[in-house]
Motif scaffolding. Structure first.
Motif, PDB file in Angstrom:
ATOM      1  N   LYS A  15      -4.601   5.997   7.806  1.00  0.00           N
ATOM      2  CA  LYS A  15      -4.910   7.031   8.778  1.00  0.00           C
ATOM      3  C   LYS A  15      -6.145   6.670   9.612  1.00  0.00           C
ATOM      4  CE  LYS A  15      -1.554   9.494   7.065  1.00  0.00           C
ATOM      5  NZ  LYS A  15      -0.981   8.485   6.168  1.00  0.00           N
ATOM      6  N   LEU A  16      -6.775   5.519   9.359  1.00  0.00           N
ATOM      7  CA  LEU A  16      -7.954   5.107  10.117  1.00  0.00           C
ATOM      8  C   LEU A  16      -7.536   4.270  11.331  1.00  0.00           C
ATOM      9  CD1 LEU A  16     -10.438   4.157   7.246  1.00  0.00           C
ATOM     10  CD2 LEU A  16     -10.229   6.314   8.483  1.00  0.00           C
ATOM     11  N   PRO A  17      -8.055   4.567  12.525  1.00  0.00           N
ATOM     12  CA  PRO A  17      -7.556   3.921  13.748  1.00  0.00           C
ATOM     13  C   PRO A  17      -7.744   2.422  13.799  1.00  0.00           C
ATOM     14  CG  PRO A  17      -9.536   5.216  14.193  1.00  0.00           C
ATOM     15  CD  PRO A  17      -9.080   5.592  12.820  1.00  0.00           C
ATOM     16  N   HIS A  18      -8.893   1.902  13.337  1.00  0.00           N
ATOM     17  CA  HIS A  18      -9.088   0.454  13.425  1.00  0.00           C
ATOM     18  C   HIS A  18      -8.157  -0.274  12.462  1.00  0.00           C
ATOM     19  CE1 HIS A  18     -11.721   1.725  10.164  1.00  0.00           C
ATOM     20  NE2 HIS A  18     -11.851   0.476   9.767  1.00  0.00           N
ATOM     21  N   GLU A  19      -7.847   0.339  11.320  1.00  0.00           N
ATOM     22  CA  GLU A  19      -6.877  -0.260  10.398  1.00  0.00           C
ATOM     23  C   GLU A  19      -5.471  -0.154  10.964  1.00  0.00           C
ATOM     24  OE1 GLU A  19      -9.302   0.603   6.221  1.00  0.00           O
ATOM     25  OE2 GLU A  19      -7.529   1.795   6.706  1.00  0.00           O
ATOM     26  N   GLN A  77       0.827  -1.195   0.000  1.00  0.00           N
ATOM     27  CA  GLN A  77       0.000   0.000   0.000  1.00  0.00           C
ATOM     28  C   GLN A  77       0.860   1.241   0.000  1.00  0.00           C
ATOM     29  OE1 GLN A  77      -2.591   0.384   3.316  1.00  0.00           O
ATOM     30  NE2 GLN A  77      -3.617   2.192   2.522  1.00  0.00           N
ATOM     31  N   HIS A  78       0.485   2.226  -0.820  1.00  0.00           N
ATOM     32  CA  HIS A  78       1.180   3.496  -0.868  1.00  0.00           C
ATOM     33  C   HIS A  78       0.355   4.510  -0.100  1.00  0.00           C
ATOM     34  CE1 HIS A  78       4.099   2.136  -3.885  1.00  0.00           C
ATOM     35  NE2 HIS A  78       3.100   1.382  -4.289  1.00  0.00           N
ATOM     36  N   ALA A  79       0.827   4.931   1.060  1.00  0.00           N
ATOM     37  CA  ALA A  79       0.074   5.841   1.913  1.00  0.00           C
ATOM     38  C   ALA A  79       0.463   7.275   1.626  1.00  0.00           C
ATOM     39  CB  ALA A  79       0.345   5.524   3.387  1.00  0.00           C
ATOM     40  N   SER A  80      -0.499   8.163   1.731  1.00  0.00           N
ATOM     41  CA  SER A  80      -0.249   9.588   1.565  1.00  0.00           C
ATOM     42  C   SER A  80       0.291  10.156   2.855  1.00  0.00           C
ATOM     43  CB  SER A  80      -1.547  10.297   1.181  1.00  0.00           C
ATOM     44  OG  SER A  80      -1.383  11.698   1.259  1.00  0.00           O
ATOM     45  N   VAL A  81       1.177  11.153   2.764  1.00  0.00           N
ATOM     46  CA  VAL A  81       1.698  11.782   3.972  1.00  0.00           C
ATOM     47  C   VAL A  81       0.805  12.926   4.401  1.00  0.00           C
ATOM     48  CG1 VAL A  81       4.056  11.181   3.434  1.00  0.00           C
ATOM     49  CG2 VAL A  81       3.170  13.359   2.629  1.00  0.00           C
ATOM     50  N   SER A  82      -0.272  13.187   3.673  1.00  0.00           N
ATOM     51  CA  SER A  82      -1.220  14.201   4.107  1.00  0.00           C
ATOM     52  C   SER A  82      -2.003  13.662   5.285  1.00  0.00           C
ATOM     53  CB  SER A  82      -2.178  14.561   2.968  1.00  0.00           C
ATOM     54  OG  SER A  82      -3.037  13.475   2.697  1.00  0.00           O
ATOM     55  N   GLU A  83      -2.654  14.556   6.018  1.00  0.00           N
ATOM     56  CA  GLU A  83      -3.379  14.139   7.202  1.00  0.00           C
ATOM     57  C   GLU A  83      -4.848  13.890   6.927  1.00  0.00           C
ATOM     58  OE1 GLU A  83      -2.778  13.627  10.783  1.00  0.00           O
ATOM     59  OE2 GLU A  83      -1.115  12.921   9.612  1.00  0.00           O
ATOM     60  N   THR A  84      -5.183  13.544   5.697  1.00  0.00           N
ATOM     61  CA  THR A  84      -6.539  13.146   5.393  1.00  0.00           C
ATOM     62  C   THR A  84      -6.639  11.644   5.512  1.00  0.00           C
ATOM     63  OG1 THR A  84      -5.999  12.965   3.053  1.00  0.00           O
ATOM     64  CG2 THR A  84      -6.867  15.073   3.809  1.00  0.00           C
ATOM     65  N   SER A  85      -7.853  11.126   5.679  1.00  0.00           N
ATOM     66  CA  SER A  85      -8.047   9.689   5.683  1.00  0.00           C
ATOM     67  C   SER A  85      -7.855   9.171   4.282  1.00  0.00           C
ATOM     68  CB  SER A  85      -9.451   9.347   6.174  1.00  0.00           C
ATOM     69  OG  SER A  85      -9.606   9.764   7.504  1.00  0.00           O
ATOM     70  N   PRO A  86      -7.498   7.885   4.099  1.00  0.00           N
ATOM     71  CA  PRO A  86      -7.304   7.328   2.773  1.00  0.00           C
ATOM     72  C   PRO A  86      -8.599   7.396   1.978  1.00  0.00           C
ATOM     73  CG  PRO A  86      -6.465   5.869   4.468  1.00  0.00           C
ATOM     74  CD  PRO A  86      -7.256   6.936   5.150  1.00  0.00           C
ATOM     75  N   ALA A  87      -8.455   7.414   0.665  1.00  0.00           N
ATOM     76  CA  ALA A  87      -9.635   7.441  -0.186  1.00  0.00           C
ATOM     77  C   ALA A  87     -10.411   6.151  -0.040  1.00  0.00           C
ATOM     78  CB  ALA A  87      -9.221   7.636  -1.638  1.00  0.00           C
ATOM     79  N   GLY A  88     -11.719   6.229  -0.185  1.00  0.00           N
ATOM     80  CA  GLY A  88     -12.536   5.023  -0.118  1.00  0.00           C
ATOM     81  C   GLY A  88     -13.198   4.863   1.219  1.00  0.00           C
ATOM     82  N   ASP A  89     -14.304   4.101   1.236  1.00  0.00           N
ATOM     83  CA  ASP A  89     -15.054   3.881   2.462  1.00  0.00           C
ATOM     84  C   ASP A  89     -14.410   2.776   3.267  1.00  0.00           C
ATOM     85  OD1 ASP A  89     -18.006   4.644   3.539  1.00  0.00           O
ATOM     86  OD2 ASP A  89     -17.469   2.590   4.065  1.00  0.00           O
ATOM     87  N   LEU A 103       0.261  16.735  14.116  1.00  0.00           N
ATOM     88  CA  LEU A 103      -0.582  16.106  13.100  1.00  0.00           C
ATOM     89  C   LEU A 103      -1.563  15.169  13.798  1.00  0.00           C
ATOM     90  CD1 LEU A 103       2.286  15.140  10.616  1.00  0.00           C
ATOM     91  CD2 LEU A 103       0.799  17.160  10.488  1.00  0.00           C
ATOM     92  N   PRO A 104      -2.863  15.450  13.763  1.00  0.00           N
ATOM     93  CA  PRO A 104      -3.841  14.631  14.500  1.00  0.00           C
ATOM     94  C   PRO A 104      -3.767  13.147  14.216  1.00  0.00           C
ATOM     95  CG  PRO A 104      -4.875  16.657  13.808  1.00  0.00           C
ATOM     96  CD  PRO A 104      -3.506  16.633  13.158  1.00  0.00           C
ATOM     97  N   ARG A 105      -3.677  12.736  12.955  1.00  0.00           N
ATOM     98  CA  ARG A 105      -3.650  11.306  12.653  1.00  0.00           C
ATOM     99  C   ARG A 105      -2.324  10.667  13.079  1.00  0.00           C
ATOM    100  NH1 ARG A 105      -8.696  10.859  13.102  1.00  0.00           N
ATOM    101  NH2 ARG A 105      -9.852  12.189  11.665  1.00  0.00           N
ATOM    102  N   TRP A 106      -1.271  11.438  13.133  1.00  0.00           N
ATOM    103  CA  TRP A 106       0.011  10.948  13.643  1.00  0.00           C
ATOM    104  C   TRP A 106      -0.079  10.736  15.153  1.00  0.00           C
ATOM    105  CZ3 TRP A 106       4.258   8.474  13.716  1.00  0.00           C
ATOM    106  CH2 TRP A 106       5.331   8.810  14.556  1.00  0.00           C
ATOM    107  N   ARG A 107      -0.669  11.708  15.871  1.00  0.00           N
ATOM    108  CA  ARG A 107      -0.850  11.538  17.312  1.00  0.00           C
ATOM    109  C   ARG A 107      -1.721  10.312  17.592  1.00  0.00           C
ATOM    110  NH1 ARG A 107      -0.163  16.405  20.252  1.00  0.00           N
ATOM    111  NH2 ARG A 107       1.692  17.433  19.423  1.00  0.00           N
ATOM    112  N   GLN A 108      -2.758  10.134  16.796  1.00  0.00           N
ATOM    113  CA  GLN A 108      -3.619   8.950  16.924  1.00  0.00           C
ATOM    114  C   GLN A 108      -2.800   7.680  16.766  1.00  0.00           C
ATOM    115  OE1 GLN A 108      -7.403   8.486  14.432  1.00  0.00           O
ATOM    116  NE2 GLN A 108      -5.902   7.305  13.254  1.00  0.00           N
ATOM    117  N   ALA A 109      -1.902   7.651  15.774  1.00  0.00           N
ATOM    118  CA  ALA A 109      -1.065   6.473  15.529  1.00  0.00           C
ATOM    119  C   ALA A 109      -0.168   6.180  16.723  1.00  0.00           C
ATOM    120  CB  ALA A 109      -0.228   6.673  14.265  1.00  0.00           C
ATOM    121  N   LEU A 110       0.324   7.221  17.394  1.00  0.00           N
ATOM    122  CA  LEU A 110       1.159   7.018  18.577  1.00  0.00           C
ATOM    123  C   LEU A 110       0.391   6.288  19.673  1.00  0.00           C
ATOM    124  CD1 LEU A 110       2.903  10.500  18.753  1.00  0.00           C
ATOM    125  CD2 LEU A 110       4.033   8.333  18.226  1.00  0.00           C
TER     126      LEU A 110
END
Length: 242
Positions: free
Chosen positions: A112-116, A36-48, A170-177
């Protein structure tokens, strides 16, 4: 409240709202095969996400101390959260170990999704605990060549992810921590699949083929649906791959 949520709340309830320091850790670590190629932006990945995404309030209750701003639904697509500023900023975990930091870098690079992020983190932990490919530390697993796409030699994102520090706002980075901290400390009973589950891939990121070659040799693993809603086009997990 589920037993799992109670345990998670208890594990973080005594932490203070201060920036954590990173200390060396000599414990085991691990990595994983991923395309998987992840974006470094702080948006959630594309798709539901294929199901109800957990709210930021639920995330805080499970992984971090509650904060006045930890409310509202977590984004499920790039269209839902076009900018980083739209998410609440969790506090940095206290007493953050180096192994946890490397695990957070890996899962943040993948999704960027927590359950993933949690499921990916368990795959990494499985690799550490089974010394997969001879790698016994989280740093060694994450940097194992051609295991995590963002850390591949020559990747344009490699340097950025390697330099990520806990204080980055970065909110999603803090979440990952927080997710990484929980998975590293969680009891084995909370493992969502067998310890032999050490691979995953994202169909959405495959280019020119439907699946990686190793997927034909392994056994597909579906995380427990009552606990995790995972779109199989986003992530598929596999066990018993040498």
């Amino acid at each position: 409240m589920s037993k799992r949520t109670i345990l998670l709340c208890a594990s973080v309830g005594t932490l203070v709202f201060s920036a954590g320091s990173v200390s060396p850790n000599s414990g085991p670590e691990l990595g994983l095969d991923a395309s998987q190629h992840a974006s470094v932006s702080e948006t959630s990945p594309a798709g539901d996400s294929g199901g109800e995404a957990p709210s930021l309030q639920q995330l805080s209750a499970a992984y971090a101390p509650s904060t006045p701003h930890a409310s509202g639904p977590a984004p499920r697509s790039e269209a839902d959260s076009p900018q980083e500023e739209s998410s609440a900023l969790l506090p940095t975990p206290a007493n953050l170990e180096e192994s946890t930091l490397w695990l957070a870098r890996a899962i943040y690079s993948e999704t960027k999704l927590p359950h993933e992020q949690e499921l990916v983190a368990w795959v990494v932990r499985n690799r550490v605990e089974t010394a997969y490919r001879g790698r016994r530390t989280y740093r060694a697993v994450v940097l194992d060549p051609y295991q995590f796409s963002a850390f591949n030699p020559g990747s344009s994102k490699r340097a950025l992810y390697r330099r990520l520090q806990p204080e980055a706002p970065l909110p999603r980075w803090r979440q990952a921590l927080w997710v990484a901290r929980y998975v590293r400390q969680a009891a084995p009973a909370y493992r969502p699949f067998s310890i032999e589950t050490r691979h995953f891939y994202s169909e959405r990121s495959m280019r020119g083929r439907a699946a990686p070659y190793w997927a034909e040799r392994g056994g597909f693993v579906a995380p427990e649906r009552s606990r995790y809603a995972v779109d199989e086009r986003r992530f598929r997990f596999f066990k018993q791959i040498s």
